[in-house]
Scaffold this motif. Structure first.
Motif, PDB file in Angstrom:
ATOM      1  N   ARG A   1      -3.394   5.454   2.955  1.00 18.88           N
ATOM      2  CA  ARG A   1      -2.588   5.740   4.163  1.00 18.88           C
ATOM      3  C   ARG A   1      -2.784   4.814   5.110  1.00 18.88           C
ATOM      4  N   ALA A   2      -1.413   4.150   5.631  1.00 18.07           N
ATOM      5  CA  ALA A   2      -1.623   2.925   6.479  1.00 18.07           C
ATOM      6  C   ALA A   2      -1.209   3.595   8.047  1.00 18.07           C
ATOM      7  N   ARG A   3      -1.815   2.929   8.663  1.00 12.79           N
ATOM      8  CA  ARG A   3      -1.393   3.068  10.318  1.00 12.79           C
ATOM      9  C   ARG A   3      -1.450   1.627  11.011  1.00 12.79           C
TER      10      ARG A   3
ATOM     11  N   CYS B   1      14.538  13.429  -4.607  1.00 14.39           N
ATOM     12  CA  CYS B   1      15.848  12.658  -4.900  1.00 14.39           C
ATOM     13  C   CYS B   1      16.651  13.156  -6.070  1.00 14.39           C
ATOM     14  N   GLY B   2      17.852  12.698  -5.807  1.00  8.87           N
ATOM     15  CA  GLY B   2      19.015  13.279  -6.950  1.00  8.87           C
ATOM     16  C   GLY B   2      18.734  12.593  -8.231  1.00  8.87           C
ATOM     17  N   GLY B   3      17.922  11.192  -8.028  1.00 10.11           N
ATOM     18  CA  GLY B   3      17.680  10.776  -9.587  1.00 10.11           C
ATOM     19  C   GLY B   3      18.723   9.771  -9.830  1.00 10.11           C
ATOM     20  N   CYS B   4      19.720   9.408  -9.236  1.00 12.37           N
ATOM     21  CA  CYS B   4      20.893   8.654  -9.510  1.00 12.37           C
ATOM     22  C   CYS B   4      21.005   7.440  -9.158  1.00 12.37           C
ATOM     23  N   LEU B   5      21.040   6.228  -9.894  1.00 13.74           N
ATOM     24  CA  LEU B   5      21.221   4.856  -9.524  1.00 13.74           C
ATOM     25  C   LEU B   5      22.576   4.759  -9.494  1.00 13.74           C
TER      26      LEU B   5
ATOM     27  N   VAL C   1       0.979  -1.340   0.028  1.00 11.99           N
ATOM     28  CA  VAL C   1       0.159  -0.095   0.093  1.00 11.99           C
ATOM     29  C   VAL C   1       0.805   1.253   0.034  1.00 11.99           C
ATOM     30  N   ASP C   2       0.392   2.301  -0.761  1.00 15.88           N
ATOM     31  CA  ASP C   2       0.982   3.648  -0.626  1.00 15.88           C
ATOM     32  C   ASP C   2       0.138   4.684  -0.512  1.00 15.88           C
ATOM     33  N   LYS C   3       0.371   5.699   0.260  1.00 16.43           N
ATOM     34  CA  LYS C   3      -0.794   6.743   0.515  1.00 16.43           C
ATOM     35  C   LYS C   3      -0.780   7.774  -0.708  1.00 16.43           C
TER      36      LYS C   3
ATOM     37  N   GLY D   1      14.109   0.048   4.416  1.00 17.96           N
ATOM     38  CA  GLY D   1      14.675   1.231   3.563  1.00 17.96           C
ATOM     39  C   GLY D   1      14.815   2.495   4.319  1.00 17.96           C
ATOM     40  N   ASP D   2      14.593   3.491   4.175  1.00 15.93           N
ATOM     41  CA  ASP D   2      15.008   4.966   4.938  1.00 15.93           C
ATOM     42  C   ASP D   2      14.130   4.708   6.007  1.00 15.93           C
ATOM     43  N   ALA D   3      13.213   4.130   6.164  1.00 15.73           N
ATOM     44  CA  ALA D   3      12.434   3.990   7.652  1.00 15.73           C
ATOM     45  C   ALA D   3      13.470   3.450   8.677  1.00 15.73           C
TER      46      ALA D   3
ATOM     47  N   PRO E   1       1.864   7.614 -10.957  1.00 14.71           N
ATOM     48  CA  PRO E   1       3.291   8.040 -10.414  1.00 14.71           C
ATOM     49  C   PRO E   1       3.222   8.990  -9.553  1.00 14.71           C
ATOM     50  N   ARG E   2       4.261   9.063  -8.619  1.00 13.43           N
ATOM     51  CA  ARG E   2       4.386  10.406  -7.623  1.00 13.43           C
ATOM     52  C   ARG E   2       5.965  11.042  -7.463  1.00 13.43           C
ATOM     53  N   PRO E   3       5.920  12.402  -7.492  1.00 15.71           N
ATOM     54  CA  PRO E   3       7.170  12.690  -7.373  1.00 15.71           C
ATOM     55  C   PRO E   3       7.917  12.509  -5.995  1.00 15.71           C
TER      56      PRO E   3
ATOM     57  N   GLY F   1      20.843   5.988  -1.412  1.00 15.67           N
ATOM     58  CA  GLY F   1      19.709   5.493  -0.866  1.00 15.67           C
ATOM     59  C   GLY F   1      18.825   4.611  -1.511  1.00 15.67           C
ATOM     60  N   ILE F   2      18.702   4.822  -2.639  1.00 16.66           N
ATOM     61  CA  ILE F   2      18.163   3.531  -3.506  1.00 16.66           C
ATOM     62  C   ILE F   2      18.590   2.283  -3.467  1.00 16.66           C
ATOM     63  N   GLY F   3      19.969   2.196  -3.608  1.00 15.94           N
ATOM     64  CA  GLY F   3      20.595   1.052  -3.599  1.00 15.94           C
ATOM     65  C   GLY F   3      20.532   0.477  -2.135  1.00 15.94           C
TER      66      GLY F   3
ATOM     67  N   CYS G   1      14.251   9.199 -13.744  1.00 13.83           N
ATOM     68  CA  CYS G   1      13.234   9.803 -12.978  1.00 13.83           C
ATOM     69  C   CYS G   1      12.371   9.080 -12.186  1.00 13.83           C
ATOM     70  N   ARG G   2      12.429   9.538 -10.814  1.00 13.01           N
ATOM     71  CA  ARG G   2      11.950   8.741  -9.615  1.00 13.01           C
ATOM     72  C   ARG G   2      10.477   8.498 -10.072  1.00 13.01           C
ATOM     73  N   ALA G   3       9.604   9.087 -10.412  1.00 20.45           N
ATOM     74  CA  ALA G   3       8.022   8.916 -10.794  1.00 20.45           C
ATOM     75  C   ALA G   3       8.030   7.845 -11.396  1.00 20.45           C
TER      76      ALA G   3
HETATM   77  C1  LIG Z   1      17.637  15.372  -1.406  1.00 21.07           C
HETATM   78  C2  LIG Z   1      18.048  14.009  -1.564  1.00 21.07           C
HETATM   79  C3  LIG Z   1      18.479  13.411  -2.502  1.00 21.07           C
HETATM   80  C4  LIG Z   1      18.700  12.055  -2.822  1.00 21.07           C
HETATM   81  N1  LIG Z   1      19.413  11.572  -3.964  1.00 21.07           N
HETATM   82  C5  LIG Z   1      19.495  10.249  -4.162  1.00 21.07           C
HETATM   83  C6  LIG Z   1      20.155   9.889  -5.151  1.00 21.07           C
HETATM   84  O1  LIG Z   1      20.569  10.344  -6.308  1.00 21.07           O
HETATM   85  N2  LIG Z   1      20.333   8.352  -5.412  1.00 21.07           N
HETATM   86  C7  LIG Z   1      19.732   7.358  -4.412  1.00 21.07           C
HETATM   87  O2  LIG Z   1      20.077   6.372  -4.396  1.00 21.07           O
HETATM   88  N3  LIG Z   1      19.402   7.914  -3.466  1.00 21.07           N
HETATM   89  C8  LIG Z   1      18.818   9.423  -3.330  1.00 21.07           C
HETATM   90  N4  LIG Z   1      18.338   9.717  -2.279  1.00 21.07           N
HETATM   91  C9  LIG Z   1      17.719   8.828  -1.195  1.00 21.07           C
HETATM   92  C10 LIG Z   1      16.439   8.122  -1.751  1.00 21.07           C
HETATM   93  O3  LIG Z   1      15.677   9.016  -2.139  1.00 21.07           O
HETATM   94  C11 LIG Z   1      15.862   7.063  -0.469  1.00 21.07           C
HETATM   95  O4  LIG Z   1      17.056   6.669  -0.091  1.00 21.07           O
HETATM   96  C12 LIG Z   1      15.087   6.018  -1.290  1.00 21.07           C
HETATM   97  O5  LIG Z   1      13.889   7.006  -1.704  1.00 21.07           O
HETATM   98  C13 LIG Z   1      14.497   5.166  -0.050  1.00 21.07           C
HETATM   99  O6  LIG Z   1      13.635   4.427  -0.618  1.00 21.07           O
HETATM  100  P1  LIG Z   1      12.420   3.936   0.481  1.00 21.07           P
HETATM  101  O7  LIG Z   1      11.645   2.671  -0.354  1.00 21.07           O
HETATM  102  O8  LIG Z   1      12.838   3.441   1.631  1.00 21.07           O
HETATM  103  O9  LIG Z   1      11.410   5.107   0.651  1.00 21.07           O
HETATM  104  P2  LIG Z   1      10.660   6.068  -0.180  1.00 21.07           P
HETATM  105  O10 LIG Z   1      11.268   6.177  -1.518  1.00 21.07           O
HETATM  106  O11 LIG Z   1      10.520   7.413   0.531  1.00 21.07           O
HETATM  107  O12 LIG Z   1       9.247   5.520  -0.352  1.00 21.07           O
HETATM  108  C14 LIG Z   1       8.307   5.507   0.852  1.00 21.07           C
HETATM  109  C15 LIG Z   1       6.925   5.360   0.309  1.00 21.07           C
HETATM  110  O13 LIG Z   1       6.112   5.296   1.732  1.00 21.07           O
HETATM  111  C16 LIG Z   1       4.710   6.097   1.253  1.00 21.07           C
HETATM  112  N5  LIG Z   1       4.155   6.433   2.424  1.00 21.07           N
HETATM  113  C17 LIG Z   1       4.749   7.103   3.671  1.00 21.07           C
HETATM  114  N6  LIG Z   1       3.922   6.875   4.563  1.00 21.07           N
HETATM  115  C18 LIG Z   1       2.737   5.897   4.423  1.00 21.07           C
HETATM  116  C19 LIG Z   1       1.965   5.717   5.059  1.00 21.07           C
HETATM  117  N7  LIG Z   1       1.289   6.120   6.087  1.00 21.07           N
HETATM  118  N8  LIG Z   1       0.953   4.854   4.428  1.00 21.07           N
HETATM  119  C20 LIG Z   1       1.222   4.587   3.071  1.00 21.07           C
HETATM  120  N9  LIG Z   1       2.239   4.798   2.427  1.00 21.07           N
HETATM  121  C21 LIG Z   1       3.091   5.804   2.847  1.00 21.07           C
HETATM  122  C22 LIG Z   1       5.230   7.400   0.391  1.00 21.07           C
HETATM  123  O14 LIG Z   1       4.343   7.871  -0.157  1.00 21.07           O
HETATM  124  C23 LIG Z   1       6.391   6.762  -0.431  1.00 21.07           C
HETATM  125  O15 LIG Z   1       5.846   6.502  -1.853  1.00 21.07           O
HETATM  126  C24 LIG Z   1      18.128  11.076  -1.761  1.00 21.07           C
HETATM  127  C25 LIG Z   1      17.457  11.657  -0.932  1.00 21.07           C
HETATM  128  C26 LIG Z   1      17.277  12.999  -0.742  1.00 21.07           C
HETATM  129  C27 LIG Z   1      16.439  13.603   0.634  1.00 21.07           C
END
Ligand SMILES: Cc1cc2nc3c(=O)[nH]c(=O)nc-3n(C[C@H](O)[C@H](O)[C@H](O)COP(=O)(O)OP(=O)(O)OC[C@H]3O[C@@H](n4cnc5c(N)ncnc54)[C@H](O)[C@@H]3O)c2cc1C
Length: 394
Positions: A127-129, A54-58, A43-45, A287-289, A49-51, A300-302, A103-105
């Motif tokens: 949105r999940a809780r 991100c720097g958009g680099c892999l 699920v995603d809130k 992931g970032d969480a 496609p959503r923006p 970060g994506i890696g 492009c991240r979207a």
């Molecule tokens: C300024 C900046 C530049 C960056 N540049 C790069 C780069 O060039 N290359 C790179 O590899 N990484 C980069 N990163 C890091 C990268 O964007 C993240 O590390 C990556 O997106 C993490 O992926 P994720 O799946 O953990 O989380 P995310 O991509 O953040 O995805 C989380 C998803 O959870 C959803 N969500 C949130 N809360 C809820 C909820 N309550 N219920 C349901 N859905 C929810 C959101 O809508 C989102 O779609 C950058 C980050 C920043 C801030």
């Protein structure tokens, strides 16, 4: 995408796994678990496609994980061959290998679609809780854009919802978050700039000599320009986002892209933060969480993809039988998989994003290119990276 609004779901839905967040981490884990025959809800809130800021680099880690998962196609990619490191009094261009602009979207949509194709059910705009555990299930409340709520139950819930989202756990189960006091803010925009000042294939990293942070600029495959920056909270508050980014570029004599002032700027929370525990009963963080450091090296994506691959076998075990030590085991595995790389990234951030050290570092690299090896290796820590980087321009 195989998506349906929350209002159509059955309140007594039972799932092997419910994954919250369809970014790279959540989507790839959903795909892995669905491929092994598990009933998975992703699920995603946001509506896709959503923006995404991100720097958009892999980099090499992301490309390797995508290859391993068999999801290299489905999105456009621009190979990057050069990184230009710019500070106020110096510019160094170094050769890069094994890196792409995306492009991240589009990229995130492709990953979520790939998860749906393997059998995961994907619900967007929901949105999940998390609610407490009941028996062998954790309950999750899903709320759609109209405020309509339903509850699903899952043997395992994975929070892959981005920075700071361990707060989705019920209050009594939330881990303490460790934040760096000087942690910067993430901001980003995609611009319709058609000047040729930032050529395709080149990643430009610009550092402030005033302690305002740094910005990365890259041309996306569709010709738009992606700007992402890590700003000090003081610069963002005193100058505002646009002026803070413009000032970093101007002082390094980097071109000011068209549309900088009129673009839609998005913000991310404070970047460097880590929860002390990577989960609770029947809920794991991914992931970032699960913790993030500033994005100077853009991996970060890696890390998100790699940790999804690492979590998959443990998640299968957790779905089968929850053991109280699973959170600790995940924590150890996560540290091994991405913790060391995050530490190295933090060092590079300190070196390149620091106030006084940047011009010195750039001048040193110009004089002795081999000094850039740790910087380039951190940007691209894969065997394809030249061990002694070459300076293309000074
Ligand atoms: C300024 C900046 C530049 C960056 N540049 C790069 C780069 O060039 N290359 C790179 O590899 N990484 C980069 N990163 C890091 C990268 O964007 C993240 O590390 C990556 O997106 C993490 O992926 P994720 O799946 O953990 O989380 P995310 O991509 O953040 O995805 C989380 C998803 O959870 C959803 N969500 C949130 N809360 C809820 C909820 N309550 N219920 C349901 N859905 C929810 C959101 O809508 C989102 O779609 C950058 C980050 C920043 C801030």
């Amino acid at each position: 995408m195989n998506s349906k609004p929350a209002s159509q779901s059955d309140a007594s839905d039972r799932w092997c796994a419910c994954i919250v967040g369809a970014g790279p981490a959540g989507a790839l884990l959903a795909q892995r678990l669905a491929q092994s025959g598990h009933r998975v809800l992703l699920v995603d809130k946001a509506a896709f496609p959503r923006p995404k800021v991100c720097g958009g680099c892999l980099g090499g880690i992301a490309l390797g994980a995508l290859r391993e998962a068999g999801v290299e196609k489905g999105y456009a990619a621009q190979p990057l061959t050069t990184v230009s490191l710019r500070g106020p009094r110096a510019e160094v261009k170094l050769g890069l290998a094994n890196r792409q602009a995306i492009c991240r979207a589009e990229f995130d949509t492709a990953l979520a679609q790939s998860a749906a194709r393997t059998g995961a059910e994907v619900r967007t705009g929901v949105r999940a809780r998390l609610n407490p555990v009941q028996g062998a299930f954790r309950q999750v409340t899903l709320e759609d854009a109209h405020g309509l709520a339903t509850t699903v139950r899952a043997r395992l819930v994975v929070i892959a919802a981005g920075l700071g989202t361990s707060a989705l756990l019920p209050p009594a189960e939330r881990p303490t978050i460790k934040r760096r006091l000087d942690s910067r803010l993430g901001v980003g925009a995609t611009l319709h700039d058609h000047a040729d000042s930032y050529p395709p294939g080149e990643l430009t990293m610009v550092s402030s000599d005033e302690g305002h942070g740094y910005a990365g600029v890259v041309r996306l495959p569709d010709g738009r320009l992606d700007i992402a920056a890590a700003l000090s909270t003081a610069a963002a508050a005193e100058l505002g986002i646009v002026e803070a980014v413009a000032r970093i570029l101007r002082r390094a004599r980097a071109p000011l892209p068209e549309g900088l002032a009129t673009a839609t700027w998005r913000t991310a929370p404070r970047l460097t933060q880590r929860p002390e525990r990577l989960g609770a009963e029947r809920a794991l963080l991914l992931g970032d969480a699960a913790g993030y450091v500033e994005p100077f090296t853009g991996e970060g994506i890696g890390w998100a993809l790699r940790s999804a691959i690492e979590l998959a076998p443990l998640a299968e075990e957790a779905i089968e039988t929850w053991q109280p030590d699973i959170v600790e085991r995940w924590q150890r595995r996560h540290r091994r998989a991405v913790g060391r790389q995050q530490q190295r990234c933090r060092m590079v951030c300190n070196l390149m994003g620091g106030r006084s050290v940047t011009p010195w570092v750039l001048r040193a690299i110009t004089a002795a290119p081999w000094l850039a090896a740790p910087v380039v290796r951190s940007i691209d820590p894969t065997p394809a990276t030249p061990s002694v980087p070459y300076v293309l321009h000074r």
